[in-house]
Design a protein around this motif. Structure first.
Motif, PDB file in Angstrom:
ATOM      1  N   THR A 192     -17.861 -13.188 -35.779  1.00 29.78           N
ATOM      2  CA  THR A 192     -17.088 -13.799 -36.866  1.00 29.78           C
ATOM      3  C   THR A 192     -16.118 -12.832 -37.517  1.00 29.78           C
ATOM      4  O   THR A 192     -14.994 -13.195 -37.883  1.00 29.78           O
ATOM      5  CB  THR A 192     -18.038 -14.364 -37.938  1.00 29.78           C
ATOM      6  OG1 THR A 192     -19.008 -15.214 -37.318  1.00 29.78           O
ATOM      7  CG2 THR A 192     -17.266 -15.132 -38.996  1.00 29.78           C
ATOM      8  N   HIS A 193     -16.526 -11.588 -37.690  1.00 32.47           N
ATOM      9  CA  HIS A 193     -15.706 -10.593 -38.389  1.00 32.47           C
ATOM     10  C   HIS A 193     -15.096  -9.551 -37.447  1.00 32.47           C
ATOM     11  O   HIS A 193     -14.603  -8.527 -37.901  1.00 32.47           O
ATOM     12  CB  HIS A 193     -16.551  -9.885 -39.443  1.00 32.47           C
ATOM     13  CG  HIS A 193     -17.157 -10.805 -40.450  1.00 32.47           C
ATOM     14  ND1 HIS A 193     -16.447 -11.332 -41.511  1.00 32.47           N
ATOM     15  CD2 HIS A 193     -18.425 -11.302 -40.558  1.00 32.47           C
ATOM     16  CE1 HIS A 193     -17.239 -12.104 -42.231  1.00 32.47           C
ATOM     17  NE2 HIS A 193     -18.445 -12.114 -41.676  1.00 32.47           N
ATOM     18  N   GLY A 194     -15.167  -9.810 -36.145  1.00 30.92           N
ATOM     19  CA  GLY A 194     -14.629  -8.844 -35.201  1.00 30.92           C
ATOM     20  C   GLY A 194     -15.564  -7.692 -34.924  1.00 30.92           C
ATOM     21  O   GLY A 194     -15.157  -6.656 -34.384  1.00 30.92           O
ATOM     22  N   GLN A 195     -16.855  -7.883 -35.262  1.00 29.54           N
ATOM     23  CA  GLN A 195     -17.831  -6.795 -35.119  1.00 29.54           C
ATOM     24  C   GLN A 195     -18.151  -6.443 -33.668  1.00 29.54           C
ATOM     25  O   GLN A 195     -18.823  -5.443 -33.416  1.00 29.54           O
ATOM     26  CB  GLN A 195     -19.119  -7.130 -35.872  1.00 29.54           C
ATOM     27  CG  GLN A 195     -19.844  -8.380 -35.423  1.00 29.54           C
ATOM     28  CD  GLN A 195     -19.502  -9.592 -36.267  1.00 29.54           C
ATOM     29  OE1 GLN A 195     -18.335  -9.848 -36.538  1.00 29.54           O
ATOM     30  NE2 GLN A 195     -20.521 -10.339 -36.681  1.00 29.54           N
ATOM     31  N   LEU A 196     -17.659  -7.245 -32.717  1.00 27.92           N
ATOM     32  CA  LEU A 196     -17.871  -6.917 -31.311  1.00 27.92           C
ATOM     33  C   LEU A 196     -16.777  -5.991 -30.778  1.00 27.92           C
ATOM     34  O   LEU A 196     -16.901  -5.460 -29.671  1.00 27.92           O
ATOM     35  CB  LEU A 196     -17.947  -8.183 -30.456  1.00 27.92           C
ATOM     36  CG  LEU A 196     -19.084  -9.161 -30.798  1.00 27.92           C
ATOM     37  CD1 LEU A 196     -19.161 -10.254 -29.740  1.00 27.92           C
ATOM     38  CD2 LEU A 196     -20.419  -8.453 -30.939  1.00 27.92           C
ATOM     39  N   GLY A 197     -15.695  -5.811 -31.548  1.00 25.36           N
ATOM     40  CA  GLY A 197     -14.695  -4.806 -31.222  1.00 25.36           C
ATOM     41  C   GLY A 197     -13.742  -5.135 -30.099  1.00 25.36           C
ATOM     42  O   GLY A 197     -13.127  -4.218 -29.533  1.00 25.36           O
ATOM     43  N   HIS A 198     -13.553  -6.431 -29.783  1.00 25.87           N
ATOM     44  CA  HIS A 198     -12.686  -6.799 -28.659  1.00 25.87           C
ATOM     45  C   HIS A 198     -11.301  -7.284 -29.099  1.00 25.87           C
ATOM     46  O   HIS A 198     -10.529  -7.786 -28.278  1.00 25.87           O
ATOM     47  CB  HIS A 198     -13.360  -7.879 -27.814  1.00 25.87           C
ATOM     48  CG  HIS A 198     -14.678  -7.471 -27.252  1.00 25.87           C
ATOM     49  ND1 HIS A 198     -14.813  -6.429 -26.369  1.00 25.87           N
ATOM     50  CD2 HIS A 198     -15.945  -7.939 -27.471  1.00 25.87           C
ATOM     51  CE1 HIS A 198     -16.088  -6.269 -26.051  1.00 25.87           C
ATOM     52  NE2 HIS A 198     -16.789  -7.180 -26.707  1.00 25.87           N
ATOM     53  N   GLY A 199     -11.007  -7.162 -30.388  1.00 23.05           N
ATOM     54  CA  GLY A 199      -9.692  -7.563 -30.868  1.00 23.05           C
ATOM     55  C   GLY A 199      -9.571  -9.028 -31.207  1.00 23.05           C
ATOM     56  O   GLY A 199      -8.468  -9.535 -31.436  1.00 23.05           O
ATOM     57  N   ASP A 200     -10.709  -9.759 -31.228  1.00 26.86           N
ATOM     58  CA  ASP A 200     -10.687 -11.177 -31.532  1.00 26.86           C
ATOM     59  C   ASP A 200     -11.957 -11.555 -32.289  1.00 26.86           C
ATOM     60  O   ASP A 200     -12.730 -10.681 -32.681  1.00 26.86           O
ATOM     61  CB  ASP A 200     -10.548 -12.010 -30.244  1.00 26.86           C
ATOM     62  CG  ASP A 200     -11.650 -11.676 -29.221  1.00 26.86           C
ATOM     63  OD1 ASP A 200     -12.805 -11.430 -29.640  1.00 26.86           O
ATOM     64  OD2 ASP A 200     -11.361 -11.644 -28.013  1.00 26.86           O
ATOM     65  N   THR A 201     -12.185 -12.847 -32.497  1.00 28.06           N
ATOM     66  CA  THR A 201     -13.400 -13.321 -33.168  1.00 28.06           C
ATOM     67  C   THR A 201     -14.218 -14.227 -32.247  1.00 28.06           C
ATOM     68  O   THR A 201     -15.017 -15.041 -32.712  1.00 28.06           O
ATOM     69  CB  THR A 201     -13.043 -14.088 -34.453  1.00 28.06           C
ATOM     70  OG1 THR A 201     -12.164 -15.172 -34.133  1.00 28.06           O
ATOM     71  CG2 THR A 201     -12.379 -13.179 -35.474  1.00 28.06           C
ATOM     72  N   GLN A 202     -14.038 -14.069 -30.965  1.00 27.74           N
ATOM     73  CA  GLN A 202     -14.757 -14.891 -29.982  1.00 27.74           C
ATOM     74  C   GLN A 202     -16.162 -14.329 -29.749  1.00 27.74           C
ATOM     75  O   GLN A 202     -16.334 -13.139 -29.478  1.00 27.74           O
ATOM     76  CB  GLN A 202     -13.984 -14.909 -28.656  1.00 27.74           C
ATOM     77  CG  GLN A 202     -14.663 -15.711 -27.552  1.00 27.74           C
ATOM     78  CD  GLN A 202     -13.890 -15.641 -26.240  1.00 27.74           C
ATOM     79  OE1 GLN A 202     -12.703 -15.318 -26.225  1.00 27.74           O
ATOM     80  NE2 GLN A 202     -14.573 -15.933 -25.144  1.00 27.74           N
ATOM     81  N   ASP A 203     -17.175 -15.183 -29.857  1.00 25.98           N
ATOM     82  CA  ASP A 203     -18.555 -14.759 -29.598  1.00 25.98           C
ATOM     83  C   ASP A 203     -18.715 -14.392 -28.120  1.00 25.98           C
ATOM     84  O   ASP A 203     -18.007 -14.920 -27.254  1.00 25.98           O
ATOM     85  CB  ASP A 203     -19.540 -15.876 -29.958  1.00 25.98           C
ATOM     86  CG  ASP A 203     -19.509 -16.235 -31.445  1.00 25.98           C
ATOM     87  OD1 ASP A 203     -18.939 -15.452 -32.223  1.00 25.98           O
ATOM     88  OD2 ASP A 203     -20.055 -17.299 -31.802  1.00 25.98           O
ATOM     89  N   ARG A 204     -19.667 -13.495 -27.842  1.00 21.17           N
ATOM     90  CA  ARG A 204     -19.938 -13.094 -26.465  1.00 21.17           C
ATOM     91  C   ARG A 204     -21.432 -13.297 -26.175  1.00 21.17           C
ATOM     92  O   ARG A 204     -22.281 -12.668 -26.812  1.00 21.17           O
ATOM     93  CB  ARG A 204     -19.583 -11.625 -26.236  1.00 21.17           C
ATOM     94  CG  ARG A 204     -18.103 -11.271 -26.467  1.00 21.17           C
ATOM     95  CD  ARG A 204     -17.178 -11.995 -25.510  1.00 21.17           C
ATOM     96  NE  ARG A 204     -15.836 -11.460 -25.432  1.00 21.17           N
ATOM     97  CZ  ARG A 204     -14.880 -11.572 -26.343  1.00 21.17           C
ATOM     98  NH1 ARG A 204     -15.137 -12.174 -27.490  1.00 21.17           N
ATOM     99  NH2 ARG A 204     -13.668 -11.088 -26.135  1.00 21.17           N
ATOM    100  N   PRO A 205     -21.782 -14.178 -25.201  1.00 20.23           N
ATOM    101  CA  PRO A 205     -23.199 -14.448 -24.910  1.00 20.23           C
ATOM    102  C   PRO A 205     -23.881 -13.330 -24.133  1.00 20.23           C
ATOM    103  O   PRO A 205     -25.100 -13.225 -24.137  1.00 20.23           O
ATOM    104  CB  PRO A 205     -23.143 -15.738 -24.087  1.00 20.23           C
ATOM    105  CG  PRO A 205     -21.799 -15.703 -23.435  1.00 20.23           C
ATOM    106  CD  PRO A 205     -20.883 -15.048 -24.423  1.00 20.23           C
TER     107      PRO A 205
END
Length: 422
Positions: free
Chosen positions: A174-187
């Motif tokens: 939601t906040h870009g905490q995955l660091g990929h430049g977007d807000t898309q969830d990653r399963p």
């Protein structure tokens, strides 16, 4: 003919062989200091080292320092600063480096496969074939064959650090905490390509919705939620891409460890200095007040100490120094700050040593929302704070203001005995 039964003392060995033994990396700085005090062989001159070194042991400590991962990655100014902070004593420099490594939380296993379990509704466990809870540890297939050395967990996402210094993330974004430049969830875990070219990542920490990553050149990158100023950029907006914290890009600052709290963050540099930023609730930043810090600020109260570990959680912070003492500050949190003379909801505004642990040499500390556990260099564990769910390992206590030893009972399997009663 030589006497086969004659005992051989270490003094009989060639000096170059003695030096090789000292620099294998299996001895601690304390071991080297003890050897230097107990035998002239280690303290004397053998013509193997420059005159600026006090002894063979001192030269061995120097060699171990320059080959250490942390020290070799530091710039000249940072190396000079650490040497000065250690009063020109290479054994103390080595002790600092080894203590930082010991308290880092890194794992060393043969395969380094990752297994996860727990609530997988946000796919933070990394298994995309189900969003139901994983009740038993299960291999993360997406990382099979990718050796990992550290895992950090946020509120509903996970970060994996590989031996090669790369980051993989999965879960809610939601906040870009995955660091990929977007807000898309990653399963399932996906590599953060945006960190390529910035250096190898050596340590990570995850807050509820943000991430801190330390690279081998001592720079800290942050991404995710900026709502509590935890990203260290002086702003409160979210960062979808890893962004370097400019405070730590100075030549004389080389960060070696970070800790991500719920509303604040703490960093340790290669000179043993501590920096904090974020929300100042209850004095959790250690500056004697409750003022927020939008940028990392040096904790002046601890400047005279050589810190080796920092640990932050909900409105509280611990700092472990190289002599084995622990300093705590912030919110008492049901006694989880470890001061029995303070109330369970009191504030400790400035760093204060935990007197109850003075007799122990603490080597690592970890704190949760309402409880804390420390490990000593003798392998003992002590816990304090809330124990409502038996998180301190005691079935007779509800809470504990005083650090109390946690005993681990040996089972038949622990002692290597088969379950058939042998």
């Amino acid at each position: 003919m030589a006497d086969k039964n004659r005992s051989v003392s270490i003094e009989d060995l060639p000096s170059h062989l003695i030096f090789e033994i000292l620099t294998t990396g299996r001895l601690s700085a304390v071991d080297l200091a003890c050897l230097e005090l107990t035998s002239r062989t280690f303290g004397g001159s053998h013509g193997l080292y420059p005159q600026k070194f006090r002894s063979l042991v001192d030269f061995a400590a120097y060699q171990l320092c320059v080959s250490h991962r942390v020290y070799s990655g530091m710039g000249w100014n940072a190396q000079k600063g650490l040497f000065g902070r250690c009063e020109g004593n290479w054994k103390r420099v080595l002790r600092f480096l080894q203590a930082v490594e010991e308290s880092s939380g890194m794992v060393k296993t043969s395969a380094s496969n990752v297994f996860t379990c727990g609530d997988n509704s946000s796919f933070c466990c990394g298994h995309n074939d189900t969003n139901r809870p994983i009740f038993r540890p299960r291999l993360v297939e997406a990382l099979k064959g990718v050796p990992c050395k550290q895992v950090a967990v946020g509120l509903n996402f996970t970060v994996f650090l590989t031996r090669q210094g790369q980051l993989y993330t999965c879960g809610t974004n939601t906040h870009g905490q995955l660091g990929h430049g977007d807000t898309q969830d990653r399963p399932t875990p996906k590599i953060i390509e945006l960190l390529e070219g910035v250096g190898s990542v050596v340590q990570i920490a995850a807050g509820p919705s943000y991430v801190l990553a330390v690279t081998d050149n001592g720079v800290v990158y942050s991404f995710g939620s900026g709502s509590n100023l935890c990203l260290g950029h002086g702003e409160q907006h979210d960062e979808f891409r890893p962004r370097a914290i400019q405070t730590f890009r100075r030549k004389d600052i080389h960060v070696v460890h970070v800790s991500a709290g719920d509303e604040h963050a703490v960093a340790l540099d290669s000179s043993g200095f501590v920096y904090s930023w974020g929300k100042g609730y209850c004095g959790a930043l250690g500056h004697g007040d409750e003022i927020d810090k939008t940028l990392p600020a040096l904790v002046n109260c601890l400047k005279s100490h050589l810190a080796v570990q920092v640990c932050a959680r909900k409105r509280k912070t611990f700092v472990l120094v190289d002599g084995g003492s622990v300093y705590g500050f912030g919110w008492m949190g049901f006694g989880s700050l470890g001061f029995p003379d303070r109330g369970v909801s009191d504030k400790v505004m400035r760093p204060r040593v935990l007197d109850s642990l003075r007799a122990r040499h603490v080597s690592q500390i970890s704190t949760g929302l309402y409880h804390t556990v420390v490990v000593t260099n003798q392998g003992q564990m002590f816990g304090f704070g809330d124990n409502e769910r038996a998180q301190l390992g005691h079935d007779t206590l509800r809470g504990c203001l005083q650090p109390t030893e946690i005993f681990v009972q040996e089972t038949a399997d622990d002692t290597g005995l088969a379950s058939e009663g042998k």
